[in-house]
Design a protein around this motif. Sequence first.
Motif, PDB file in Angstrom:
ATOM      1  N   MET A   3      -7.118  12.357   3.887  1.00  0.00           N
ATOM      2  CA  MET A   3      -5.689  12.020   3.704  1.00  0.00           C
ATOM      3  C   MET A   3      -5.786  10.354   3.339  1.00  0.00           C
ATOM      4  N   PRO A   4      -4.934   9.975   2.212  1.00  0.00           N
ATOM      5  CA  PRO A   4      -5.140   8.655   1.612  1.00  0.00           C
ATOM      6  C   PRO A   4      -4.524   7.733   2.811  1.00  0.00           C
ATOM      7  N   ASN A   5      -5.366   6.544   2.792  1.00  0.00           N
ATOM      8  CA  ASN A   5      -4.863   5.492   3.647  1.00  0.00           C
ATOM      9  C   ASN A   5      -3.535   4.939   3.242  1.00  0.00           C
ATOM     10  N   GLU A   6      -2.437   4.388   3.947  1.00  0.00           N
ATOM     11  CA  GLU A   6      -1.494   3.867   3.436  1.00  0.00           C
ATOM     12  C   GLU A   6      -1.375   2.620   2.620  1.00  0.00           C
ATOM     13  N   THR A   7      -2.543   2.002   2.969  1.00  0.00           N
ATOM     14  CA  THR A   7      -2.778   0.798   1.915  1.00  0.00           C
ATOM     15  C   THR A   7      -3.517   1.218   0.831  1.00  0.00           C
ATOM     16  N   ASP A   8      -3.712   2.385   0.583  1.00  0.00           N
ATOM     17  CA  ASP A   8      -4.489   3.026  -0.764  1.00  0.00           C
ATOM     18  C   ASP A   8      -3.139   3.312  -1.773  1.00  0.00           C
ATOM     19  N   GLN A   9      -2.600   2.097  -2.158  1.00  0.00           N
ATOM     20  CA  GLN A   9      -1.565   2.376  -3.047  1.00  0.00           C
ATOM     21  C   GLN A   9      -1.624   1.666  -4.359  1.00  0.00           C
ATOM     22  N   THR A  10      -1.255   1.574  -5.493  1.00  0.00           N
ATOM     23  CA  THR A  10      -1.446   0.937  -6.469  1.00  0.00           C
ATOM     24  C   THR A  10      -0.394   0.072  -6.480  1.00  0.00           C
ATOM     25  N   VAL A  11      -0.835  -1.167  -6.908  1.00  0.00           N
ATOM     26  CA  VAL A  11       0.111  -2.324  -7.048  1.00  0.00           C
ATOM     27  C   VAL A  11       0.373  -2.747  -8.403  1.00  0.00           C
ATOM     28  N   TYR A  12       1.841  -2.926  -8.833  1.00  0.00           N
ATOM     29  CA  TYR A  12       1.963  -3.652 -10.300  1.00  0.00           C
ATOM     30  C   TYR A  12       2.555  -4.816  -9.949  1.00  0.00           C
ATOM     31  N   LEU A  13       2.079  -5.682 -10.867  1.00  0.00           N
ATOM     32  CA  LEU A  13       2.470  -7.340 -11.022  1.00  0.00           C
ATOM     33  C   LEU A  13       2.632  -7.580 -12.437  1.00  0.00           C
ATOM     34  N   VAL A  14       3.940  -8.082 -12.580  1.00  0.00           N
ATOM     35  CA  VAL A  14       4.478  -8.154 -13.893  1.00  0.00           C
ATOM     36  C   VAL A  14       4.569  -9.819 -13.957  1.00  0.00           C
ATOM     37  N   ALA A  15       3.897 -10.572 -14.955  1.00  0.00           N
ATOM     38  CA  ALA A  15       3.893 -11.940 -15.082  1.00  0.00           C
ATOM     39  C   ALA A  15       5.046 -12.328 -16.016  1.00  0.00           C
ATOM     40  N   SER A  16       6.347 -12.895 -15.867  1.00  0.00           N
ATOM     41  CA  SER A  16       7.642 -12.960 -16.413  1.00  0.00           C
ATOM     42  C   SER A  16       7.550 -14.636 -16.562  1.00  0.00           C
ATOM     43  N   GLY A  17       7.445 -15.030 -17.567  1.00  0.00           N
ATOM     44  CA  GLY A  17       7.882 -16.463 -17.517  1.00  0.00           C
ATOM     45  C   GLY A  17       6.598 -17.116 -16.754  1.00  0.00           C
ATOM     46  N   ARG A  18       6.863 -17.977 -15.757  1.00  0.00           N
ATOM     47  CA  ARG A  18       6.069 -18.435 -14.918  1.00  0.00           C
ATOM     48  C   ARG A  18       5.699 -18.011 -13.431  1.00  0.00           C
ATOM     49  N   ALA A  19       6.432 -16.827 -13.342  1.00  0.00           N
ATOM     50  CA  ALA A  19       5.926 -16.061 -12.177  1.00  0.00           C
ATOM     51  C   ALA A  19       5.716 -14.709 -11.947  1.00  0.00           C
ATOM     52  N   TRP A  20       4.924 -14.501 -11.163  1.00  0.00           N
ATOM     53  CA  TRP A  20       4.374 -12.950 -10.849  1.00  0.00           C
ATOM     54  C   TRP A  20       5.380 -12.301 -10.167  1.00  0.00           C
ATOM     55  N   VAL A  21       6.021 -11.146 -10.680  1.00  0.00           N
ATOM     56  CA  VAL A  21       6.832 -10.297  -9.896  1.00  0.00           C
ATOM     57  C   VAL A  21       6.199  -8.967  -9.572  1.00  0.00           C
ATOM     58  N   GLU A  22       6.208  -8.574  -8.446  1.00  0.00           N
ATOM     59  CA  GLU A  22       5.720  -7.591  -7.985  1.00  0.00           C
ATOM     60  C   GLU A  22       6.716  -6.302  -7.959  1.00  0.00           C
ATOM     61  N   ALA A  23       6.466  -5.147  -8.570  1.00  0.00           N
ATOM     62  CA  ALA A  23       7.442  -4.277  -8.771  1.00  0.00           C
ATOM     63  C   ALA A  23       7.633  -3.714  -7.486  1.00  0.00           C
ATOM     64  N   ASP A  24       8.694  -2.810  -7.024  1.00  0.00           N
ATOM     65  CA  ASP A  24       8.945  -2.150  -6.059  1.00  0.00           C
ATOM     66  C   ASP A  24       7.899  -1.410  -5.512  1.00  0.00           C
ATOM     67  N   TYR A  25       7.114  -1.836  -4.298  1.00  0.00           N
ATOM     68  CA  TYR A  25       5.878  -1.307  -3.955  1.00  0.00           C
ATOM     69  C   TYR A  25       6.045   0.274  -3.587  1.00  0.00           C
ATOM     70  N   GLU A  26       7.117   0.717  -2.998  1.00  0.00           N
ATOM     71  CA  GLU A  26       7.220   2.190  -2.649  1.00  0.00           C
ATOM     72  C   GLU A  26       7.366   3.198  -3.750  1.00  0.00           C
ATOM     73  N   THR A  27       8.119   2.687  -4.704  1.00  0.00           N
ATOM     74  CA  THR A  27       8.805   3.591  -5.673  1.00  0.00           C
ATOM     75  C   THR A  27       8.087   3.269  -7.069  1.00  0.00           C
ATOM     76  N   THR A  28       7.229   2.297  -7.384  1.00  0.00           N
ATOM     77  CA  THR A  28       6.871   2.305  -8.617  1.00  0.00           C
ATOM     78  C   THR A  28       5.520   2.918  -9.096  1.00  0.00           C
ATOM     79  N   ASP A  29       5.223   3.449 -10.176  1.00  0.00           N
ATOM     80  CA  ASP A  29       4.208   3.858 -10.811  1.00  0.00           C
ATOM     81  C   ASP A  29       3.808   3.512 -12.140  1.00  0.00           C
ATOM     82  N   LEU A  30       3.094   3.829 -12.828  1.00  0.00           N
ATOM     83  CA  LEU A  30       2.708   3.617 -14.243  1.00  0.00           C
ATOM     84  C   LEU A  30       3.969   3.954 -15.026  1.00  0.00           C
TER      85      LEU A  30
END
Length: 101
Positions: free
Chosen positions: A1-28
């Motif tokens: 069974m995968p660990n809860e922390t074993d998820q892929t995180v997506y970061l988008v650099a937009s302008g001068r900030a890194w924006v994390e996409a919705d952790y629970e529902t985002t995929d490629l």
Amino acid sequence: MPNETDQTVYLVASGRAWVEADYETTDLETVIQDLLTGQYTNPIRVVAFNTAERWSEDVAHELRRRCDLQMRDVPFFLQDFTDRYEGRYRDVQLPLPMRLV
């Protein structure tokens, strides 16, 4: 069974900030569709990573590949983003020979 922390995180650099996409529902697929529909303004870089599986991926190549497969141009608002990452259309200055007088 995968660990809860074993998820892929997506970061988008937009302008001068890194924006994390919705952790629970985002995929490629979601990130690609959000980029194609203009959800992110002025994207500079998009990175996906999974520290538990020890991998990371830059999304610019995948975005270009998807557009190529669909035989469509990369949307104009993403051209700079994909060109910058892939090194396309970079201005190159050629040296000019100098004559000694």
